[in-house]
Every structure is written in structure tokens, then in C-alpha cells.
Design a protein around this motif. Sequence first.
Motif, PDB file in Angstrom:
ATOM      1  N   GLY A  72      42.704  71.651  -8.928  1.00 49.86           N
ATOM      2  CA  GLY A  72      43.340  71.686  -7.284  1.00 49.86           C
ATOM      3  C   GLY A  72      42.704  71.969  -5.694  1.00 49.86           C
ATOM      4  O   GLY A  72      41.989  72.985  -6.539  1.00 49.86           O
ATOM      5  N   PRO A  73      42.859  71.776  -5.160  1.00 52.80           N
ATOM      6  CA  PRO A  73      41.840  72.557  -3.787  1.00 52.80           C
ATOM      7  C   PRO A  73      42.687  74.063  -4.009  1.00 52.80           C
ATOM      8  O   PRO A  73      43.814  74.793  -3.875  1.00 52.80           O
ATOM      9  CB  PRO A  73      41.743  72.024  -2.835  1.00 52.80           C
ATOM     10  CG  PRO A  73      43.637  70.657  -3.005  1.00 52.80           C
ATOM     11  CD  PRO A  73      43.247  70.211  -4.490  1.00 52.80           C
ATOM     12  N   ASP A  74      41.540  75.040  -3.566  1.00 55.58           N
ATOM     13  CA  ASP A  74      42.205  76.351  -3.308  1.00 55.58           C
ATOM     14  C   ASP A  74      40.808  76.885  -2.263  1.00 55.58           C
ATOM     15  O   ASP A  74      39.599  76.532  -2.166  1.00 55.58           O
ATOM     16  CB  ASP A  74      41.854  77.000  -4.682  1.00 55.58           C
ATOM     17  CG  ASP A  74      43.013  78.354  -4.266  1.00 55.58           C
ATOM     18  OD1 ASP A  74      42.646  79.622  -3.606  1.00 55.58           O
ATOM     19  OD2 ASP A  74      43.648  78.707  -5.342  1.00 55.58           O
ATOM     20  N   ASP A  75      41.288  77.557  -1.169  1.00 57.64           N
ATOM     21  CA  ASP A  75      41.363  78.656  -0.327  1.00 57.64           C
ATOM     22  C   ASP A  75      40.473  80.001  -0.333  1.00 57.64           C
ATOM     23  O   ASP A  75      40.207  80.669   0.457  1.00 57.64           O
ATOM     24  CB  ASP A  75      41.714  78.936   0.685  1.00 57.64           C
ATOM     25  CG  ASP A  75      42.946  77.230   1.526  1.00 57.64           C
ATOM     26  OD1 ASP A  75      41.575  76.033   1.274  1.00 57.64           O
ATOM     27  OD2 ASP A  75      44.370  76.880   2.290  1.00 57.64           O
ATOM     28  N   ASP A  76      40.591  80.063  -2.159  1.00 55.35           N
ATOM     29  CA  ASP A  76      39.728  81.285  -2.295  1.00 55.35           C
ATOM     30  C   ASP A  76      38.694  81.619  -2.011  1.00 55.35           C
ATOM     31  O   ASP A  76      38.292  81.576  -3.700  1.00 55.35           O
ATOM     32  CB  ASP A  76      40.907  81.909  -3.704  1.00 55.35           C
ATOM     33  CG  ASP A  76      40.445  82.875  -4.514  1.00 55.35           C
ATOM     34  OD1 ASP A  76      39.741  83.951  -3.168  1.00 55.35           O
ATOM     35  OD2 ASP A  76      41.555  84.098  -4.786  1.00 55.35           O
ATOM     36  N   GLN A  77      37.970  81.324  -0.870  1.00 55.66           N
ATOM     37  CA  GLN A  77      36.781  81.500  -1.421  1.00 55.66           C
ATOM     38  C   GLN A  77      36.266  83.006  -1.988  1.00 55.66           C
ATOM     39  O   GLN A  77      35.270  83.392  -2.638  1.00 55.66           O
ATOM     40  CB  GLN A  77      35.997  82.063   0.745  1.00 55.66           C
ATOM     41  CG  GLN A  77      36.370  80.382   0.879  1.00 55.66           C
ATOM     42  CD  GLN A  77      36.022  79.257   0.253  1.00 55.66           C
ATOM     43  OE1 GLN A  77      35.092  79.243  -0.344  1.00 55.66           O
ATOM     44  NE2 GLN A  77      36.710  78.102   0.305  1.00 55.66           N
ATOM     45  N   GLY A  78      36.794  84.083  -2.048  1.00 51.99           N
ATOM     46  CA  GLY A  78      35.900  85.812  -2.716  1.00 51.99           C
ATOM     47  C   GLY A  78      36.277  85.059  -4.046  1.00 51.99           C
ATOM     48  O   GLY A  78      34.810  85.115  -4.755  1.00 51.99           O
ATOM     49  N   ALA A  79      37.095  84.285  -4.575  1.00 53.76           N
ATOM     50  CA  ALA A  79      37.357  83.796  -5.958  1.00 53.76           C
ATOM     51  C   ALA A  79      35.668  82.892  -6.596  1.00 53.76           C
ATOM     52  O   ALA A  79      35.533  83.227  -6.815  1.00 53.76           O
ATOM     53  CB  ALA A  79      38.252  83.265  -6.581  1.00 53.76           C
ATOM     54  N   ALA A  80      35.673  81.988  -5.625  1.00 52.92           N
ATOM     55  CA  ALA A  80      34.264  80.856  -5.999  1.00 52.92           C
ATOM     56  C   ALA A  80      32.969  81.684  -6.019  1.00 52.92           C
ATOM     57  O   ALA A  80      32.470  81.701  -5.972  1.00 52.92           O
ATOM     58  CB  ALA A  80      34.694  80.001  -4.486  1.00 52.92           C
ATOM     59  N   SER A  81      32.901  82.756  -4.451  1.00 55.13           N
ATOM     60  CA  SER A  81      31.621  83.043  -5.002  1.00 55.13           C
ATOM     61  C   SER A  81      31.832  83.851  -5.788  1.00 55.13           C
ATOM     62  O   SER A  81      30.315  84.309  -6.018  1.00 55.13           O
ATOM     63  CB  SER A  81      31.543  84.246  -3.274  1.00 55.13           C
ATOM     64  OG  SER A  81      30.390  85.032  -3.696  1.00 55.13           O
ATOM     65  N   GLU A  82      32.835  85.079  -6.480  1.00 61.13           N
ATOM     66  CA  GLU A  82      32.479  85.483  -7.639  1.00 61.13           C
ATOM     67  C   GLU A  82      31.582  84.891  -8.839  1.00 61.13           C
ATOM     68  O   GLU A  82      31.680  85.705  -9.738  1.00 61.13           O
ATOM     69  CB  GLU A  82      33.839  87.044  -7.748  1.00 61.13           C
ATOM     70  CG  GLU A  82      33.587  87.237  -8.494  1.00 61.13           C
ATOM     71  CD  GLU A  82      34.954  88.920  -9.023  1.00 61.13           C
ATOM     72  OE1 GLU A  82      34.691  89.716  -9.935  1.00 61.13           O
ATOM     73  OE2 GLU A  82      35.876  88.089  -8.330  1.00 61.13           O
ATOM     74  N   LEU A  83      32.848  83.970  -8.853  1.00 59.47           N
ATOM     75  CA  LEU A  83      32.302  83.018 -10.458  1.00 59.47           C
ATOM     76  C   LEU A  83      31.533  82.265  -9.950  1.00 59.47           C
ATOM     77  O   LEU A  83      30.664  82.765 -10.971  1.00 59.47           O
ATOM     78  CB  LEU A  83      33.447  81.788 -10.284  1.00 59.47           C
ATOM     79  CG  LEU A  83      34.959  81.910 -10.690  1.00 59.47           C
ATOM     80  CD1 LEU A  83      36.500  80.499  -9.598  1.00 59.47           C
ATOM     81  CD2 LEU A  83      34.295  81.944 -11.582  1.00 59.47           C
ATOM     82  N   LEU A  84      30.208  82.362  -8.820  1.00 60.37           N
ATOM     83  CA  LEU A  84      29.113  81.570  -8.198  1.00 60.37           C
ATOM     84  C   LEU A  84      28.171  82.266  -9.245  1.00 60.37           C
ATOM     85  O   LEU A  84      27.205  82.134 -10.237  1.00 60.37           O
ATOM     86  CB  LEU A  84      28.776  80.809  -6.993  1.00 60.37           C
ATOM     87  CG  LEU A  84      27.521  80.265  -6.663  1.00 60.37           C
ATOM     88  CD1 LEU A  84      27.245  79.354  -7.503  1.00 60.37           C
ATOM     89  CD2 LEU A  84      27.438  80.379  -5.806  1.00 60.37           C
ATOM     90  N   ASP A  85      28.815  83.637  -8.132  1.00 58.03           N
ATOM     91  CA  ASP A  85      27.121  85.161  -8.874  1.00 58.03           C
ATOM     92  C   ASP A  85      27.018  85.780 -10.579  1.00 58.03           C
ATOM     93  O   ASP A  85      26.947  85.869 -10.767  1.00 58.03           O
ATOM     94  CB  ASP A  85      27.728  86.125  -7.957  1.00 58.03           C
ATOM     95  CG  ASP A  85      28.036  86.406  -6.856  1.00 58.03           C
ATOM     96  OD1 ASP A  85      26.744  85.110  -6.237  1.00 58.03           O
ATOM     97  OD2 ASP A  85      28.659  86.538  -6.504  1.00 58.03           O
ATOM     98  N   ALA A  86      28.526  85.198 -11.020  1.00 59.50           N
ATOM     99  CA  ALA A  86      28.493  85.279 -12.598  1.00 59.50           C
ATOM    100  C   ALA A  86      28.405  83.593 -12.847  1.00 59.50           C
ATOM    101  O   ALA A  86      28.219  83.763 -14.268  1.00 59.50           O
ATOM    102  CB  ALA A  86      29.303  85.877 -12.863  1.00 59.50           C
ATOM    103  N   GLY A  87      27.670  82.785 -12.446  1.00 60.94           N
ATOM    104  CA  GLY A  87      27.090  82.060 -13.620  1.00 60.94           C
ATOM    105  C   GLY A  87      28.368  80.574 -14.086  1.00 60.94           C
ATOM    106  O   GLY A  87      27.893  80.500 -14.621  1.00 60.94           O
TER     107      GLY A  87
END
Length: 299
Positions: A176-191
Amino acid sequence: MTVARLDCLIVGGGPAGLMAAIYLARFRRSVCVVDTGASRAALIPRSHNVPGFVHGLSGAELIERMSAQLDELSVTRVEAEVTALRRHDHGFEASWNGDAHAAATVILASGIVDTHPPFAEWREAVADGLLRYCPVCDAFEATGHRIGVIGPLHLAASKALFLRAYSRDVTLLATGPDDDQGAASELLDAGVEVVFAPDLHLRRSGEGIEAVFADGRTMQFDMVYPAMGAEVRSQLAVSLGAKHVGEGYLKVDDHQRTSIHGLYGIGDVVTDLHQISVAFGHAAVAACNIHHSLPRRLA
């Protein structure tokens, strides 16, 4: 109500409830375990976190071994659902199978029920180690594999990041959609790749699992970890006014006591660290406190 009052009624026959019963029976307390026969632990195909079992053991085998100990101690076990729990002048009154039973104290070891992903064969996949619910338990065995994590971003992100320590190939299937940009950014940084897929379903594919999207696309995984939340079986305590957090986990003190005098909570019903070792510790603490709180028993 039955004439004989139990020293302790234990609701739930998983590792937590059975361990508490073993302790209390060895304290020569009258105890009864009431369980529906649907322990979450029984689904574990093999656990490597139980001390002393070098090659691991299944959840069903653990419950069987503990049940044999209770048989040796002549502990009463009933397969039923406790449908009501009430305060009584001398403790509690619990109802199951249409009858009322008295107990001085009650331990809730009723656990949780996982929310499963859209997967018709989920039970068989769990048995084969393809669908896994506890990375703390078995991420070590997932080392180097293609791992999918499925669930809302706010629930699944931490599980995906945890698993990233074991594999370079971790994909989060966000339902589902989620507005947690912090989590999305952390996931991106972790690959960790994030794929938004609210309408996907899972199916068996060879020796792994296939995620099927609404548009027909598919992704292959060696194993998938759901992170879709769970129902906390705390209703009996909550009905008495026991304090709890928003998700339903019971608030307990250092002795596993809830806010209701004589009512204890142990195992998954009080913590989201769903570990057999934690359940054992809770059980020992609660049982010892109950033994010392009851009138002294003399030989």
C-alpha cells in the motif's frame, strides 16, 4: 463453578504456557492449561535458537517434548477456548465448554495470530521454509538467498533492513502507499529495492515463491517474509480493563503482572520480540512470582 479452585489457570499451550505449567507443577501447585490446539509455535519447521539442540528442532517436536513433561507431572490440559474471564471474590472465574471454573491466578499465554499474505498455500510454504515470519529466528539460514518482504512499508521496512545484513538481494513488496519518506530513503541507501504492489499475490514456483502482480509481471524469490501485522490475543485481559498498548500487547511489570491483580501475561501477548527463549523467561518469572504470592503450601 467447580468446587476445587485452581492455584493457576494458564490460557495457551505454546512454549510460554507449557513452561509456566512445568514450573508451577514442580512447585506442587494445582494448575490447568486450556488451549485451542492452534499454537503459532507448532508451525515452526525447525528452530535453531533453542539452546542444546545443535541441529535445531521443530516447533511441534518442542511442544510434544514439553507436553510429555506435563504428563509426567499429571498436569491437566484441556483443548478448548476460554470464552470469558471474570473477577471473583477469591480470584477469577473462567468459562470454557459451557462451564465455569475458579482460579486464584491466571496466566495469559495466548499469543498472536499472524496476518497472512494472499497465498493459498501459505501453510505448506511455511512447513517447507519458503514463507517465514521471524528473521530474528532464521535469517542466518537465509544468508545469500533472494529474499522478498511483503507488507505495508511502515511494518515491513525494519524487517527488510534487518535481512539486508544477510543478503544483497532483498526486495520489499509494499502492499500500500506510505508517506514515510524517511523509511523509503533508508531502504534506498541500504540497497533494498522497493516495489509498490497493492494487488499482488504469491504462489509456489519450483523450489521458491513467485510474486504475481496485477499486470501479470512476476518476481522470483527463494523465500518471502510477511510483515503484515498480527492479532494479539489479549481480549480476555482487555475485557477486565488491563492496560495495553495500541496494538493490543499487554503492559506488564518486571514480574509479568498486568494491571489486574492476579492476572499475568507472558510470551507473544506482551512483546513483539516473538522468541521461544523470551517466552521461557517470562514463564519462569511469572510462575515464581505466583508461587510466592499464594498461601504457603506445606508437605
